[in-house]
Design a protein around this motif. Sequence first.
Motif, mmCIF file in Angstrom:
data_model
loop_
_atom_site.group_PDB
_atom_site.id
_atom_site.type_symbol
_atom_site.label_atom_id
_atom_site.label_comp_id
_atom_site.label_asym_id
_atom_site.label_seq_id
_atom_site.Cartn_x
_atom_site.Cartn_y
_atom_site.Cartn_z
ATOM 1 N N ILE A 187 32.661 45.797 33.605
ATOM 2 C CA ILE A 187 32.392 46.476 34.864
ATOM 3 C C ILE A 187 30.886 46.629 35.038
ATOM 4 C CG2 ILE A 187 34.602 47.646 35.067
ATOM 5 C CD1 ILE A 187 33.500 50.073 33.790
ATOM 6 N N SER A 188 30.439 46.509 36.280
ATOM 7 C CA SER A 188 29.015 46.501 36.572
ATOM 8 C C SER A 188 28.709 47.377 37.767
ATOM 9 C CB SER A 188 28.532 45.074 36.876
ATOM 10 O OG SER A 188 28.829 44.192 35.825
ATOM 11 N N LEU A 189 27.500 47.884 37.772
ATOM 12 C CA LEU A 189 26.963 48.608 38.924
ATOM 13 C C LEU A 189 25.584 48.053 39.209
ATOM 14 C CD1 LEU A 189 27.288 51.020 40.959
ATOM 15 C CD2 LEU A 189 25.946 52.357 39.321
ATOM 16 N N PHE A 190 25.347 47.704 40.473
ATOM 17 C CA PHE A 190 24.041 47.216 40.895
ATOM 18 C C PHE A 190 23.470 48.184 41.925
ATOM 19 C CE2 PHE A 190 24.443 43.239 38.752
ATOM 20 C CZ PHE A 190 25.795 42.931 38.801
ATOM 21 N N ILE A 191 22.200 48.491 41.755
ATOM 22 C CA ILE A 191 21.491 49.333 42.719
ATOM 23 C C ILE A 191 20.373 48.492 43.296
ATOM 24 C CG2 ILE A 191 20.308 51.515 43.124
ATOM 25 C CD1 ILE A 191 21.435 52.526 40.445
#
Lengths: 109, 114
Positions: free
Chosen positions: A72-76
């Motif tokens: 799982i990934s989060l990009f800002i």
Amino acid sequence: QKEVEQDPGPLSVPEGAIVSLNCTYSNSAFQYFMWYRQYSRKGPELLMYTYSSGNKEDGRFTAQVDKSSKYISLFIRDSQPSDSATYLCAVDNDYKLSFGAGTTVTVRA
Amino acid sequence: SAVISQKPSRDICQRGTSLTIQCQVDSQVTMMFWYRQQPGQSLTLIATANQGSEATYESGFVIDKFPISRPNLTFSTLTVSNMSPEDSSIYLCSEQGALRNEQFFGPGTRLTVL
């Protein structure tokens, strides 16, 4: 084996950069995935959640789930100094949340 | 979103004493939870606070050490009993929101045991 693994960082980026955060999880049965943001001396704040695989976008934030690799990934995007916080991934195990270690992010002005 | 308050926000306690932490939510919820966040670590679930029945504890946590009450759908307490310095931590309550993947947290209680 921990249910969720997350690189604790810390991560320091210049303002405007893209921040990329990642977690892996152990149980392929997990279906619900969350990202929380925690400012210093505050409780965690629900940032985004996704169900099963795929992408979800909310403003500058994008969450991705790849169930085939249990990733799982989060990009800002266009990161701001106000994004400086600890980001925690979590999986929902029958309403009980298992959290990653959290990644501390600093966005330098 | 949800409004969740905790009391006290912080405390310094002596070894061997007990502290009761209160959690108040602004609407009736079925599920409330208590977590611990030890220094530099992530959150670990202690127990699920069930209204009208005994709390359900996770592995490694026992009722004698962490008794929990849930007298109604908006309030819960967690007691940390016979404290030792290893109990120094942040204790957080949370509520399950209307949607499956919404869980909201209180601000936490920062406990230091000397």
